[in-house]
Design an enzyme around this catalytic site. Structure first.
Site, mmCIF file in Angstrom:
data_model
loop_
_atom_site.group_PDB
_atom_site.id
_atom_site.type_symbol
_atom_site.label_atom_id
_atom_site.label_comp_id
_atom_site.label_asym_id
_atom_site.label_seq_id
_atom_site.Cartn_x
_atom_site.Cartn_y
_atom_site.Cartn_z
ATOM 1 N N LYS A 176 -7.725 10.585 13.908
ATOM 2 C CA LYS A 176 -7.967 10.324 12.542
ATOM 3 C C LYS A 176 -9.117 9.416 12.500
ATOM 4 C CE LYS A 176 -4.570 6.795 11.194
ATOM 5 N NZ LYS A 176 -3.700 6.562 12.709
ATOM 6 N N ASP A 232 -2.294 -9.053 -12.546
ATOM 7 C CA ASP A 232 -2.915 -8.463 -10.852
ATOM 8 C C ASP A 232 -2.826 -7.253 -11.145
ATOM 9 O OD1 ASP A 232 -4.127 -8.850 -8.797
ATOM 10 O OD2 ASP A 232 -1.801 -8.989 -8.204
#
Length: 1000
Positions: free
Chosen positions: A489, A364
């Site tokens: 943002k 992973d």
């Protein structure tokens, strides 16, 4: 195949298919209609009760577990235990037969041997029994994911009910801190975010809204799943799946149905049993035939055939290496303890060796290869890209200050406490992972001012939360002079689109094509590195148009959202863990392929894969065509590939097998739990020993299926830890390299330990063969054999667990399970026919010497056993001295002691030569202090057995004279010299006859 097994296979095949959910695609009104519900009224109690009966309770169905007593019985007859039980039963049969024939002089030796063999099996089975409850624990950990209560709308009232009573069509209300109780389609949302990391592997909280955004149910914004956590906001939703039918329920079902493979060491022990059994039965049948023929020629077959059967059973028992089972168990346990000190917690003892046999690691990404925390990586400001580590060293101007101010203020992230003396890395935070990363970075850059002080000076007045359609958030602040400051943002392309100017080097300039080109280069560079990029901009609002008492409306914005001033970009990434790139290189040099299998985005996955050396080639195949011909065209030039989960679904098994066989550098991205399982099975079909690392619930099926499952101790879910065989306590992939080396070392050392132990089988067996075939008085007793197998040999055999690795251990390729066996015919030839036969010769030489010294030359011993064992007869020696029964037994006890000492003495040399299979003992050295102590231990223990009054009489061994003891010492040095020469020949002629016949 039985009906029960067939049904299990069908269920497993069904669960391996990708789940089909369409409820998120249909218009919401159609969904209300099809489920006969609505958000205002919900279901009525009567309808909810009917559906509860129809669909069943909202819980996971536990698998049928075998009772503990049954599992214990099974463990008693697994692996090497079978051979031990056969030996034990054979001892009791032997004892009963002999006892019936000689009722007056019963010898209890074989009975005690049978009891000891059974006791060894019982003790070692109890020791390892606790390992057999893994599947039950996995389901128990899944149950912990179900919340006890849930808020629903029923009969037009908001109420709390037990989560198990939730049904399809229920309207549920979810708030911050809740665990999602079922698979739910979102109807209404207010700043709603969930943590999907247990399902997808991504550690960033994801926003969920009522909008349908993707056909893939795991990608769309309007679904949340059972077992995930609400980390922000609140939402109203409609239940579409419950219990076993949820995505998490299918993972749980898949995990419980997946059958774990037999470990490599278990297969090796099974192979060992077959070899020892073959040798034992072959020798038994051979000497049974010789014994029967001898009786037939002497005319006593009709009366004494039963002796031949007893002899046959005795040979089988003599071939059972009683000390091997406890030796293997203790060696594995000691290695497991040593690994735990290096942050590898071993749950299944046999997994210790499996990691050493591993040829493929399916790892992973998040939390294993990376640090599982977002970190600011780069800034684009003043038209240049800066590394976050060196930005503080650069000259600071107004443009940089404004970017840092915007990043600090336009954020919901905050520290939980105001202890500014504690390092930011150790302080607990609240908020989105990306915002937390930016806040920590900015807080460091603003020193001596901190984020809290800056926010106090510019207090937030209002905000527009992030919206998945607009892809930006806005905050409005009042500065100390009373003027309002608007900050924004979001997605860089959306932010740039709303700007008309840009701040560069403290000056404001118009955005032209040159600026846009610079922006595009920077954005593509940062995005190509797999970094998450955010854009920032601002506007100082005109105090005339926006006086101090101005009321800002965020629903219908009454303030400008265009013509803003672009400040720059900040990019973040979950960076690789320190040491991981080097660990991956070490694995590759050891012949182990490291494959990334992640739920993350392909671009991010590829970028991290490059940084940690999983992908090293400049050219990479991005699987966008499903035609095998195209893959074949590229096979000679490109060995790296990135495979998207959506394409993986459509690949035929043969195409996936082609990828597995051909590509050395592989990344699988956006994979589901069923796909991870499919990938593991593909590598296992290719003959690989597969290790899988993971930390989420989505990893559980693959962890169970792998030859060894490795879970993360810090970030890992309880489900993944229970499904795994090993837990990395520090979550660091680099710890796996330690495990690989330890696994290879224990395989080498078990091989050495077995080679050492088996050599004493021939000198222990030979006395009984000569006793039956030549009729000489028994040279060594069963009690003396037990003193060796369960006494003097045990500590030396176990001491190999502490033997350091040979120099090439991590330079070799992984062992071939079909060719590189724990026990092979070369090992048996070496142990039995070389060292073992030499030990037997030394033992018989000493036996005949002592008997001859007492008046019984070797030629007088032939066929003497029947007379020797008669209690009422006096037996003359060559000097015409008459020996009564007791004197004869005393002399025989001295012979037993001498034969015992001869084996122990030559075993000293055997212990030293077994330290290394190819190198000289001078090269290997004597660093193993446990082995050195075991030599002293063996010497003291054998002395105790031979010379302690009372003990030697119980064991039926007598003390020996010093001059007799010198003969085995001479034999010990001969064995040592012989094996040094043998290994020197192997090193000089690595492909010669000596190598092919004796190198094990």
């Amino acid at each position: 195949m039985s009906e029960k097994k067939k049904k299990r296979e069908e269920n497993l095949d069904e669960l391996k298919k990708e789940i089909t959910i369409t409820e998120h695609e249909v218009p919401i009104e159609e969904l209300y209609k099809s489920l006969d519900t609505n958000p205002e009224k919900g279901l009525d109690e009567q309808e909810a009760s009917r559906r509860l009966v129809e669909y069943g309770p909202n819980q996971l169905t536990p698998p049928k577990n075998k009772p503990l007593w049954f599992k214990f019985i099974i463990s008693l007859f697994e692996g090497f235990n079978i051979l031990m039980w056969i030996g034990s039963v054979a001892c009791f049969i032997n004892f009963i037969i002999v006892a019936k024939r000689t009722a007056e002089t019963v010898d209890y030796d074989t009975m005690w041997l049978g009891i000891i063999l059974a006791a060894v099996v019982l003790i070692t089975s109890i020791f390892t029994f606790y390992q057999e409850r893994k599947s039950q624990h996995v389901m128990e950990s899944f149950k912990k994911m179900i919340p006890p209560k849930v808020t629903v709308v029923r009969s037009q009232k908001m109420q709390q009910i037990d989560a198990v009573d939730l049904v399809i069509g229920d309207i549920v209300y979810l708030v911050f801190g809740d665990k999602v109780p079922a698979d739910v389609r979102v109807i209404e949302a207010n700043g709603f975010k969930v943590d999907n990391s247990s399902l997808t592997g991504e550690n960033v909280a994801v926003r969920r809204t009522p909008e349908f955004t993707h056909k893939n149910p795991l990608e769309t914004s309007n679904l949340v799943f059972f077992g995930t956590s609400v980390v922000e906001g609140n939402a109203l939703g409609i239940v579409i799946l419950t219990g076993d039918n949820t995505v998490m329920g299918r993972i749980a079902g898949l995990t419980s149905l997946v059958e774990t493979n037999q470990t490599p060491i278990a297969k090796e022990i099974k192979h060992f049993i077959k070899m020892i059994g073959t040798v034992a039965i072959s020798l038994g049948l051979l000497f049974l035939a010789i014994s029967l023929y001898t009786k037939y020629k002497s005319g006593t077959l009709g009366e004494e055939w039963i002796d031949c059967i007893v002899f046959f059973i005795g040979i089988i028992v003599a071939n059972v290496p009683e000390g091997i089972l406890p030796t293997i168990t203790v060696c594995l346990t000691l290695t497991a303890k040593r690994m735990s000190k290096k942050n590898c917690l071993v749950k299944n003892l046999e997994a210790v060796e499996t990691l050493g046999s591993t040829s493929t690691i399916c790892s992973d990404k998040t939390g294993t290869l990376t640090q599982n925390r977002m970190t600011v990586a780069h800034l684009w400001v003043n038209g240049k890209i800066f590394d976050s580590e060196v930005i503080s060293e650069q000259p600071r101007n107004d443009s940089t200050e404004r970017l840092l101010r915007c990043a600090a203020l336009c954020s919901r992230a905050k520290f939980k406490n105001e202890d500014w003396n504690t390092p930011d890395s150790k302080r607990e935070t609240i908020g989105d992972a990306s915002e937390v990363a930016i806040m920590k970075f900015v807080n460091k850059q603003l020193q001596p001012v901190n984020v809290h002080e800056l926010r106090e000076r510019c207090r937030k007045i209002n905000e527009i939360p992030f919206n998945s359609n607009e892809k930006y958030s806005v905050t409005i602040h009042r500065k100390e002079n009373g003027q309002f400051l608007l900050l924004m943002k979001g997605a860089p392309e959306r932010i740039l689109h709303r700007c008309s100017t840009i701040s560069i080097d403290g000056q404001t300039a118009r955005i032209n094509e040159l600026v846009k080109d610079g922006y595009n280069v920077a954005y593509e560079y940062l995005g190509g590195r797999g970094e998450r990029v955010l854009g920032f901009c601002e506007m100082e609002l005109d105090p005339v148009k926006f006086p101090p008492n101005f009321k800002f409306d965020t629903d219908e914005p009454n303030f400008p959202l265009e013509n803003l001033c672009f400040l720059g970009l900040i990019s973040m990434i979950d960076p690789p863990r320190p040491g991981v790139p080097e660990a991956v290189r070490l694995c590759q040099s050891a012949g182990i392929q490291v494959v990334m299998v992640t739920g993350d985005h392909p671009i991010t996955a590829k970028a991290i894969a490059r940084q940690v050396n999983i992908i090293g080639q400049p050219k990479v195949v991005h699987l966008i065509s499903l035609e095998t011909d195209e893959l074949n065209l590229k096979q000679n030039e490109i060995k790296a590939i990135v495979v998207h989960g959506e394409w993986l679904n459509k690949l035929e098994e043969s195409e996936l097998d082609f990828i597995v066989h051909h590509y050395d550098q592989v990344v699988f991205a956006r994979t589901s739990p069923a796909q991870k399982l499919k990938i593991v099975e593909a590598y296992q079909r290719a003959g690989r020993i597969v290790a899988v690392t993971g930390d989420g619930v989505n990893d559980a099926p693959a962890l169970r299926k792998a030859d060894i499952g490795i879970a993360m101790g810090i970030t890992g879910t309880e489900v993944s830890k229970q499904a795994a065989d090993m837990v990395l306590l520090d979550d660091n992939f680099a710890s796996i390299v330690t495990g690989v080396e330890e696994g290879r070392l224990i395989f080498d050392n078990l091989k050495k330990s077995i080679a050492y132990t088996l050599t004493s089988n021939i000198p222990e067996l030979a006395p009984f063969l000569t006793y039956i075939t030549l009729g000489i008085p028994l040279p060594m007793s069963i009690r003396a054999i037990l003193c060796i197998d369960l006494g003097t040999d045990i500590l030396p055999a176990i001491s190999f667990a502490y033997e350091p690795a040979e120099s090439d251990i991590m330079d070799r390729p992984p062992r071939n399970p079909k060719r590189d066996r724990l026990v092979n015919w070369r090992l048996l030839f070496y142990s039995y026919l070389l060292i073992g036969v030499f030990q037997a010769i030394v033992g018989f030489s000493l036996y005949f010497w002592i008997m001859a010294e007492h008046g019984f030359p070797s030629y007088t011993l032939l066929n003497l056993k029947d007379v020797w064992e008669k209690r009422d007869l006096l037996v003359p020696d060559k000097y015409n001295r008459y020996w009564n029964y007791q004197d004869r037994m005393n002399l025989l006890g001295v012979c037993h002691g001498a034969f015992f000492y001869a084996i122990v003495c030559v075993q000293w040399a055997d212990l030293l030569i077994s330290k290394t299979r190819m190198n000289s003992i001078v090269t290997q050295g004597l660093e193993n202090n446990v082995l050195n102590i075991s030599l002293l231990f063996t010497t003291l223990l054998s002395t105790f057995f031979l010379f302690t009054p009372g003990v030697n009489s119980i064991l039926k061994v007598g003390p020996i004279k010093l001059r007799w003891a010198m003969l085995p010492v001479l034999g010990m040095w001969q064995v040592f010299a012989f094996d040094e020469i043998r290994r020197a020949v192997i090193r000089k002629y690595p492909d010669g006859v000596v190598f092919h016949t004796t190198y094990y």
